[in-house]
Design a protein around this motif. Structure first.
Motif, mmCIF file in Angstrom:
data_model
loop_
_atom_site.group_PDB
_atom_site.id
_atom_site.type_symbol
_atom_site.label_atom_id
_atom_site.label_comp_id
_atom_site.label_asym_id
_atom_site.label_seq_id
_atom_site.Cartn_x
_atom_site.Cartn_y
_atom_site.Cartn_z
ATOM 1 N N PRO A 67 -0.830 -77.367 -55.326
ATOM 2 C CA PRO A 67 -0.131 -76.512 -56.295
ATOM 3 C C PRO A 67 1.320 -76.242 -55.937
ATOM 4 O O PRO A 67 2.134 -75.976 -56.818
ATOM 5 C CB PRO A 67 -0.957 -75.216 -56.279
ATOM 6 N N SER A 68 1.677 -76.342 -54.646
ATOM 7 C CA SER A 68 3.065 -76.081 -54.245
ATOM 8 C C SER A 68 4.019 -77.131 -54.795
ATOM 9 O O SER A 68 5.209 -76.868 -54.972
ATOM 10 C CB SER A 68 3.175 -76.017 -52.720
ATOM 11 N N ALA A 69 3.509 -78.335 -55.058
ATOM 12 C CA ALA A 69 4.340 -79.389 -55.643
ATOM 13 C C ALA A 69 4.458 -79.251 -57.151
ATOM 14 O O ALA A 69 5.327 -79.859 -57.769
ATOM 15 C CB ALA A 69 3.758 -80.761 -55.296
ATOM 16 N N PHE A 70 3.586 -78.451 -57.728
ATOM 17 C CA PHE A 70 3.536 -78.300 -59.184
ATOM 18 C C PHE A 70 4.180 -76.999 -59.646
ATOM 19 O O PHE A 70 4.987 -76.994 -60.563
ATOM 20 C CB PHE A 70 2.080 -78.357 -59.642
ATOM 21 N N PHE A 71 3.828 -75.886 -59.010
ATOM 22 C CA PHE A 71 4.424 -74.593 -59.331
ATOM 23 C C PHE A 71 5.666 -74.402 -58.466
ATOM 24 O O PHE A 71 5.563 -74.124 -57.268
ATOM 25 C CB PHE A 71 3.424 -73.459 -59.077
ATOM 26 N N ARG A 72 6.836 -74.558 -59.065
ATOM 27 C CA ARG A 72 8.091 -74.505 -58.314
ATOM 28 C C ARG A 72 8.767 -73.155 -58.552
ATOM 29 O O ARG A 72 8.980 -72.748 -59.697
ATOM 30 C CB ARG A 72 9.023 -75.627 -58.751
ATOM 31 N N ASN A 73 9.087 -72.456 -57.468
ATOM 32 C CA ASN A 73 9.672 -71.116 -57.556
ATOM 33 C C ASN A 73 11.186 -71.161 -57.375
ATOM 34 O O ASN A 73 11.690 -71.884 -56.507
ATOM 35 C CB ASN A 73 9.059 -70.205 -56.500
ATOM 36 N N CYS A 74 11.897 -70.390 -58.177
ATOM 37 C CA CYS A 74 13.340 -70.255 -58.008
ATOM 38 C C CYS A 74 13.794 -68.967 -58.678
ATOM 39 O O CYS A 74 13.060 -68.369 -59.480
ATOM 40 C CB CYS A 74 14.094 -71.456 -58.570
ATOM 41 N N SER A 75 14.994 -68.527 -58.350
ATOM 42 C CA SER A 75 15.551 -67.319 -58.964
ATOM 43 C C SER A 75 16.568 -67.640 -60.049
ATOM 44 O O SER A 75 16.944 -66.771 -60.832
ATOM 45 C CB SER A 75 16.206 -66.436 -57.888
ATOM 46 N N ASP A 76 17.009 -68.907 -60.097
ATOM 47 C CA ASP A 76 18.022 -69.311 -61.066
ATOM 48 C C ASP A 76 17.675 -70.690 -61.607
ATOM 49 O O ASP A 76 17.569 -71.655 -60.848
ATOM 50 C CB ASP A 76 19.401 -69.342 -60.401
ATOM 51 N N VAL A 77 17.470 -70.795 -62.912
ATOM 52 C CA VAL A 77 17.087 -72.062 -63.521
ATOM 53 C C VAL A 77 18.139 -73.147 -63.296
ATOM 54 O O VAL A 77 17.833 -74.349 -63.324
ATOM 55 C CB VAL A 77 16.817 -71.872 -65.032
ATOM 56 N N ASN A 78 19.386 -72.756 -63.079
ATOM 57 C CA ASN A 78 20.451 -73.733 -62.870
ATOM 58 C C ASN A 78 20.448 -74.325 -61.467
ATOM 59 O O ASN A 78 21.157 -75.287 -61.197
ATOM 60 C CB ASN A 78 21.811 -73.073 -63.134
ATOM 61 N N ASP A 79 19.664 -73.755 -60.560
ATOM 62 C CA ASP A 79 19.565 -74.277 -59.198
ATOM 63 C C ASP A 79 18.554 -75.410 -59.176
ATOM 64 O O ASP A 79 17.459 -75.293 -58.629
ATOM 65 C CB ASP A 79 19.150 -73.154 -58.244
ATOM 66 N N ASN A 80 18.931 -76.545 -59.787
ATOM 67 C CA ASN A 80 17.969 -77.630 -59.968
ATOM 68 C C ASN A 80 17.661 -78.402 -58.700
ATOM 69 O O ASN A 80 16.800 -79.281 -58.707
ATOM 70 C CB ASN A 80 18.437 -78.587 -61.069
ATOM 71 N N GLY A 81 18.331 -78.100 -57.608
ATOM 72 C CA GLY A 81 18.000 -78.759 -56.354
ATOM 73 C C GLY A 81 16.594 -78.445 -55.887
ATOM 74 O O GLY A 81 16.007 -79.205 -55.114
ATOM 75 N N LEU A 82 16.026 -77.347 -56.377
ATOM 76 C CA LEU A 82 14.675 -76.940 -55.975
ATOM 77 C C LEU A 82 13.582 -77.705 -56.723
ATOM 78 O O LEU A 82 12.437 -77.698 -56.299
ATOM 79 C CB LEU A 82 14.493 -75.437 -56.208
ATOM 80 N N TYR A 83 13.948 -78.345 -57.826
ATOM 81 C CA TYR A 83 12.922 -79.038 -58.604
ATOM 82 C C TYR A 83 13.377 -80.410 -59.118
ATOM 83 O O TYR A 83 12.676 -81.030 -59.915
ATOM 84 C CB TYR A 83 12.486 -78.172 -59.793
ATOM 85 N N SER A 84 14.511 -80.895 -58.654
ATOM 86 C CA SER A 84 15.049 -82.164 -59.158
ATOM 87 C C SER A 84 14.143 -83.357 -58.850
ATOM 88 O O SER A 84 14.215 -84.376 -59.530
ATOM 89 C CB SER A 84 16.450 -82.411 -58.585
ATOM 90 N N GLN A 85 13.285 -83.220 -57.821
ATOM 91 C CA GLN A 85 12.383 -84.319 -57.455
ATOM 92 C C GLN A 85 10.981 -84.118 -58.030
ATOM 93 O O GLN A 85 10.068 -84.880 -57.703
ATOM 94 C CB GLN A 85 12.298 -84.433 -55.929
ATOM 95 N N THR A 86 10.810 -83.094 -58.868
ATOM 96 C CA THR A 86 9.493 -82.805 -59.445
ATOM 97 C C THR A 86 9.319 -83.589 -60.740
ATOM 98 O O THR A 86 10.053 -83.390 -61.699
ATOM 99 C CB THR A 86 9.340 -81.300 -59.723
ATOM 100 N N ALA A 87 8.325 -84.483 -60.765
ATOM 101 C CA ALA A 87 8.098 -85.301 -61.959
ATOM 102 C C ALA A 87 7.519 -84.469 -63.096
ATOM 103 O O ALA A 87 7.973 -84.545 -64.242
ATOM 104 C CB ALA A 87 7.159 -86.455 -61.621
ATOM 105 N N VAL A 88 6.512 -83.682 -62.793
ATOM 106 C CA VAL A 88 5.861 -82.825 -63.783
ATOM 107 C C VAL A 88 5.521 -81.509 -63.095
ATOM 108 O O VAL A 88 4.920 -81.506 -62.017
ATOM 109 C CB VAL A 88 4.560 -83.462 -64.326
#
Length: 228
Positions: free
Chosen positions: A77-98
């Motif tokens: 689930p850690s690869a699927f549910f991605r946590n961040c405080s700012d949607v524009n900080d795409n470095g936290l999820y740029s490698q997430t396919a789905v």
């Protein structure tokens, strides 16, 4: 959002939102009971989720089920549910396919974040959704509409969630990439009205299969070491 529901209806021949949440709510008590019975590390994680759940709040219960299923089924689930405080900080999820983006704000909880978005191919394609269950439902519809593969790190969970409305309502059609096996024992059980037993059986069977594969790998490692 409306287009996703319409396309799912065209592909599957059933309404997505109503059937998804009806099935999720129908089977939640059985799944919660199964969560409470688990032991070991898996049981500890599920117990923590249960403690965070407001049992009189339907959205919280839905979040619990969707958070707990990947734990009990051996997904990541850690690869699927991605946590961040700012949607524009795409470095936290740029490698997430789905995945689902959980945007943390004050007074939000990991179980039910205050803002939620959907990630496809490293980009947020929907944001400011009402809650995590709505995001999961819409993502499920997008996967069908766009003929995407289930992400490997959540494949067991999506396969199981796919069976919930199928078991309850008898879906006849599915995306070509995710055919529903109407010959499996859980679907057969549900056709005879034993819905709760079917869900418990399906979840336990998938969890037991995961445990068996782990034991087999461990035996293989020990055997290899002994020969050396």
């Amino acid at each position: 959002m409306f287009q996703v529901y319409c396309e799912f209806n065209r592909v599957v021949g059933q309404g997505l939102r109503e059937n998804f949440f009806d099935a999720l709510d129908r089977f939640s008590p059985s799944l919660m009971d199964l969560f409470r019975k688990k032991r070991g590390l898996t049981g500890q994680i599920l117990t923590d989720l249960l403690h965070k759940t407001k049992v009189n709040e339907p959205t919280h219960i839905r979040c619990l089920i969707l958070r707990g299923l990947p734990v009990i089924l051996g997904d990541d689930p850690s690869a699927f549910f991605r946590n961040c405080s700012d949607v524009n900080d795409n470095g936290l999820y740029s490698q997430t396919a789905v995945g689902i983006l959980c945007m943390d704000e004050e007074n939000s909880t990991p179980l039910n974040p205050s803002k939620v978005g959907i990630i496809l191919e490293g980009s947020v394609v929907m944001d400011n959704l009402a809650n995590l269950p709505q995001a999961f439902c819409l993502l499920f519809g997008l996967i069908y509409a766009l003929h995407l593969d289930y992400p490997k790190y959540m494949k067991n969970t999506f396969n199981f969630v796919q069976q919930l409305p199928a078991a309850l309502l008898g879906f006849k059609r599915a995306s070509p990439r995710h055919g529903i096996s109407h010959g499996n024992p859980e679907i057969s059980c549900c056709r005879h009205g034993n819905h709760d037993a079917a869900v418990r059986s399906g979840a336990m069977r998938m969890a037991d299969s995961r445990s068996s594969r782990t034991r087999s790998r461990n035996r293989g490692i020990k055997g290899h070491g002994g020969k050396a």
